[in-house]
Design a protein around this motif. Structure first.
Motif, PDB file in Angstrom:
ATOM      1  N   THR A 127      -5.470   8.223  68.576  1.00 17.50           N
ATOM      2  CA  THR A 127      -5.601   8.311  67.095  1.00 17.50           C
ATOM      3  C   THR A 127      -6.129   9.957  66.593  1.00 17.50           C
ATOM      4  O   THR A 127      -6.694  10.637  67.629  1.00 17.50           O
ATOM      5  CB  THR A 127      -6.915   7.560  66.666  1.00 17.50           C
ATOM      6  N   HIS A 128      -5.858  10.138  65.581  1.00 21.13           N
ATOM      7  CA  HIS A 128      -6.210  11.452  64.995  1.00 21.13           C
ATOM      8  C   HIS A 128      -6.559  11.207  63.313  1.00 21.13           C
ATOM      9  O   HIS A 128      -6.120  10.629  62.417  1.00 21.13           O
ATOM     10  CB  HIS A 128      -5.007  12.515  65.089  1.00 21.13           C
ATOM     11  N   HIS A 129      -7.880  11.763  63.341  1.00 23.77           N
ATOM     12  CA  HIS A 129      -8.415  11.887  61.818  1.00 23.77           C
ATOM     13  C   HIS A 129      -7.989  12.846  60.969  1.00 23.77           C
ATOM     14  O   HIS A 129      -8.146  12.732  59.793  1.00 23.77           O
ATOM     15  CB  HIS A 129      -9.841  11.830  62.080  1.00 23.77           C
ATOM     16  N   ASP A 130      -7.507  14.086  61.394  1.00 26.04           N
ATOM     17  CA  ASP A 130      -7.195  15.098  60.809  1.00 26.04           C
ATOM     18  C   ASP A 130      -5.811  15.150  60.139  1.00 26.04           C
ATOM     19  O   ASP A 130      -5.048  16.051  60.559  1.00 26.04           O
ATOM     20  CB  ASP A 130      -7.487  16.481  60.996  1.00 26.04           C
ATOM     21  N   LEU A 131      -5.426  13.994  59.134  1.00 29.69           N
ATOM     22  CA  LEU A 131      -4.045  13.776  58.755  1.00 29.69           C
ATOM     23  C   LEU A 131      -3.603  14.425  57.524  1.00 29.69           C
ATOM     24  O   LEU A 131      -2.708  14.540  57.088  1.00 29.69           O
ATOM     25  CB  LEU A 131      -3.936  12.446  58.272  1.00 29.69           C
ATOM     26  N   TRP A 132      -4.626  15.538  56.884  1.00 25.68           N
ATOM     27  CA  TRP A 132      -4.185  16.289  55.662  1.00 25.68           C
ATOM     28  C   TRP A 132      -3.578  17.684  56.167  1.00 25.68           C
ATOM     29  O   TRP A 132      -4.123  18.306  56.941  1.00 25.68           O
ATOM     30  CB  TRP A 132      -5.213  16.416  54.846  1.00 25.68           C
ATOM     31  N   GLY A 133      -2.669  17.835  55.461  1.00 29.10           N
ATOM     32  CA  GLY A 133      -1.828  19.210  55.753  1.00 29.10           C
ATOM     33  C   GLY A 133      -0.990  19.298  57.055  1.00 29.10           C
ATOM     34  O   GLY A 133      -0.458  18.284  57.388  1.00 29.10           O
ATOM     35  N   TYR A 134      -0.689  20.512  57.651  1.00 29.50           N
ATOM     36  CA  TYR A 134       0.123  20.489  58.674  1.00 29.50           C
ATOM     37  C   TYR A 134      -0.654  19.496  59.948  1.00 29.50           C
ATOM     38  O   TYR A 134      -1.521  19.813  60.180  1.00 29.50           O
ATOM     39  CB  TYR A 134       0.201  21.861  59.066  1.00 29.50           C
ATOM     40  N   LEU A 135       0.383  18.895  60.561  1.00 30.69           N
ATOM     41  CA  LEU A 135      -0.018  18.130  61.800  1.00 30.69           C
ATOM     42  C   LEU A 135       0.827  18.761  63.071  1.00 30.69           C
ATOM     43  O   LEU A 135       1.875  19.208  62.966  1.00 30.69           O
ATOM     44  CB  LEU A 135       0.614  16.769  61.493  1.00 30.69           C
ATOM     45  N   PRO A 136      -0.138  19.034  64.005  1.00 31.35           N
ATOM     46  CA  PRO A 136       0.334  19.693  65.119  1.00 31.35           C
ATOM     47  C   PRO A 136       1.522  18.763  65.872  1.00 31.35           C
ATOM     48  O   PRO A 136       1.253  17.617  65.814  1.00 31.35           O
ATOM     49  CB  PRO A 136      -0.860  19.834  65.998  1.00 31.35           C
ATOM     50  N   GLU A 137       2.613  19.507  66.629  1.00 30.45           N
ATOM     51  CA  GLU A 137       3.298  18.698  67.026  1.00 30.45           C
ATOM     52  C   GLU A 137       2.913  17.819  68.150  1.00 30.45           C
ATOM     53  O   GLU A 137       3.395  16.759  68.604  1.00 30.45           O
ATOM     54  CB  GLU A 137       4.319  19.882  67.594  1.00 30.45           C
ATOM     55  N   SER A 138       1.838  18.224  68.690  1.00 33.65           N
ATOM     56  CA  SER A 138       1.210  17.456  69.892  1.00 33.65           C
ATOM     57  C   SER A 138       1.014  16.016  69.501  1.00 33.65           C
ATOM     58  O   SER A 138       0.943  15.173  70.424  1.00 33.65           O
ATOM     59  CB  SER A 138       0.118  18.340  70.532  1.00 33.65           C
ATOM     60  N   TYR A 139       0.347  15.963  68.172  1.00 34.89           N
ATOM     61  CA  TYR A 139       0.251  14.684  67.600  1.00 34.89           C
ATOM     62  C   TYR A 139       1.307  13.678  67.827  1.00 34.89           C
ATOM     63  O   TYR A 139       1.414  12.452  67.860  1.00 34.89           O
ATOM     64  CB  TYR A 139      -0.364  14.663  66.379  1.00 34.89           C
ATOM     65  N   MET A 140       2.644  14.255  67.708  1.00 32.19           N
ATOM     66  CA  MET A 140       3.731  13.533  67.786  1.00 32.19           C
ATOM     67  C   MET A 140       4.407  13.150  68.808  1.00 32.19           C
ATOM     68  O   MET A 140       5.569  12.446  69.125  1.00 32.19           O
ATOM     69  CB  MET A 140       4.759  14.008  66.797  1.00 32.19           C
ATOM     70  N   GLN A 141       4.114  13.961  69.872  1.00 37.61           N
ATOM     71  CA  GLN A 141       4.950  13.977  71.229  1.00 37.61           C
ATOM     72  C   GLN A 141       4.369  12.812  72.204  1.00 37.61           C
ATOM     73  O   GLN A 141       5.318  12.209  73.029  1.00 37.61           O
ATOM     74  CB  GLN A 141       4.325  15.077  72.023  1.00 37.61           C
ATOM     75  N   GLY A 142       3.295  12.261  71.948  1.00 37.96           N
ATOM     76  CA  GLY A 142       2.930  10.872  72.834  1.00 37.96           C
ATOM     77  C   GLY A 142       3.347   9.445  72.275  1.00 37.96           C
ATOM     78  O   GLY A 142       3.411   9.464  71.029  1.00 37.96           O
ATOM     79  N   LYS A 143       3.177   8.590  72.962  1.00 44.57           N
ATOM     80  CA  LYS A 143       3.409   7.277  72.656  1.00 44.57           C
ATOM     81  C   LYS A 143       2.136   6.751  71.894  1.00 44.57           C
ATOM     82  O   LYS A 143       0.873   7.299  72.244  1.00 44.57           O
ATOM     83  CB  LYS A 143       3.652   6.178  73.817  1.00 44.57           C
ATOM     84  N   SER A 144       2.383   5.533  71.285  1.00 47.48           N
ATOM     85  CA  SER A 144       1.177   5.066  70.697  1.00 47.48           C
ATOM     86  C   SER A 144       0.129   5.684  69.908  1.00 47.48           C
ATOM     87  O   SER A 144      -0.960   5.682  70.315  1.00 47.48           O
ATOM     88  CB  SER A 144       0.223   4.186  71.983  1.00 47.48           C
ATOM     89  N   THR A 145       0.583   6.630  69.102  1.00 48.27           N
ATOM     90  CA  THR A 145      -0.247   7.375  68.249  1.00 48.27           C
ATOM     91  C   THR A 145      -0.387   6.877  67.020  1.00 48.27           C
ATOM     92  O   THR A 145       0.645   6.549  66.310  1.00 48.27           O
ATOM     93  CB  THR A 145       0.356   8.979  68.157  1.00 48.27           C
ATOM     94  N   LEU A 146      -1.717   6.861  66.373  1.00 50.02           N
ATOM     95  CA  LEU A 146      -1.834   6.579  65.004  1.00 50.02           C
ATOM     96  C   LEU A 146      -2.369   7.734  64.136  1.00 50.02           C
ATOM     97  O   LEU A 146      -3.313   8.517  64.343  1.00 50.02           O
ATOM     98  CB  LEU A 146      -2.921   5.526  65.009  1.00 50.02           C
ATOM     99  N   VAL A 147      -1.565   7.966  63.006  1.00 48.79           N
ATOM    100  CA  VAL A 147      -2.159   9.058  62.068  1.00 48.79           C
ATOM    101  C   VAL A 147      -1.963   8.505  60.474  1.00 48.79           C
ATOM    102  O   VAL A 147      -0.599   8.018  60.436  1.00 48.79           O
ATOM    103  CB  VAL A 147      -1.482  10.411  61.883  1.00 48.79           C
TER     104      VAL A 147
END
Length: 234
Positions: A127-147
């Motif tokens: 999970t990631h809480h910093d959802l505003w603005g630019y999202l790092p690519e690393s947030y999107m690279q793994g499976k089972s991720t919630l933003v």
């Protein structure tokens, strides 16, 4: 009455919200900080915020930790020590049951890399809480991720996690409030809110709450809030 909570007893809160609160106070509106806390826990911070709050007239604070209480003690007349309002989350939200195998939650935001974590279950939700603005690519690279911009999505995940491992105070707090385990990977002074509920060791090991103790503290907080509302509005 204006009610506020969280990391609000700080200079940033005064800058962003001071004008609104002063205008309301000029009309006789009372102000209550409910489970409020400092940001940096410095003398400068306590001087700035206490001066602001005292200028409002009818105002009181229930702090979310004892360190904040001690920092502002003697500077705010109606001040008492309580707990973070997020410990009341299960009273607010009953999440839907997830059709998932047992899982752990891992939440690391900012520049901090995820440290080695021992004993993780096979299923992990990131999970990631910093959802505003630019999202790092690393947030999107793994499976089972919630933003998500819906807080209930996060509460649903944390409420059913076997354990949460995070550098986010409230990822851990939400998990604990629902009766699960957590470990905090952060030295932020805001971690003092965990001392109030008896798990100061949360930065050292996976911890869980004494739920009967939490229920007693919640009951005390409700009574304190009721008493202060009566004092401020009569």
């Amino acid at each position: 009455m204006l009610v506020f909570a969280g990391m609000s007893m700080c200079e940033e809160f005064v800058i962003n919200n001071g004008k609104t609160f002063k205008e309301a106070a000029s009309r006789g509106v009372a102000v209550l900080g409910l489970g409020a806390g400092a940001a940096l826990y410095t003398d400068r911070e306590s001087q700035i915020f206490s001066h602001f709050l005292n200028s409002l007239g009818k105002a009181a604070i229930i702090t979310r930790d004892d360190d904040t209480y001690e920092l502002f003690s003697g500077k705010i007349s109606l001040l008492t020590s309580g707990i973070d309002t997020a410990f009341f989350l299960p009273d607010y939200f009953s999440p839907p049951r997830l059709a998932l195998p047992p899982y752990d939650a891992v939440c690391f935001d900012g520049d901090e890399k995820v440290p080695p974590i021992e004993g993780l279950l096979e299923k992990v939700i990131h999970t990631h809480h910093d959802l505003w603005g630019y999202l790092p690519e690393s947030y999107m690279q793994g499976k089972s991720t919630l933003v998500s911009d819906v807080p209930q999505d996060y509460l649903t995940i944390y409420s059913q996690a076997h354990a949460t491992y995070s550098n986010r105070v409230h990822a851990c707090l939400a998990t604990l409030a629902y009766g699960n385990q957590a470990k905090l990977y952060s030295n932020t002074p805001r971690r003092s809110l965990f001392k109030k509920v008896g798990i100061e060791s949360i930065t050292e090991k996976v911890s869980s709450l004494n739920m009967p103790l939490l229920e007693r503290l919640k009951t005390q907080q409700v009574e304190m809030a009721r008493e202060l509302v009566l004092r401020l509005t009569n």
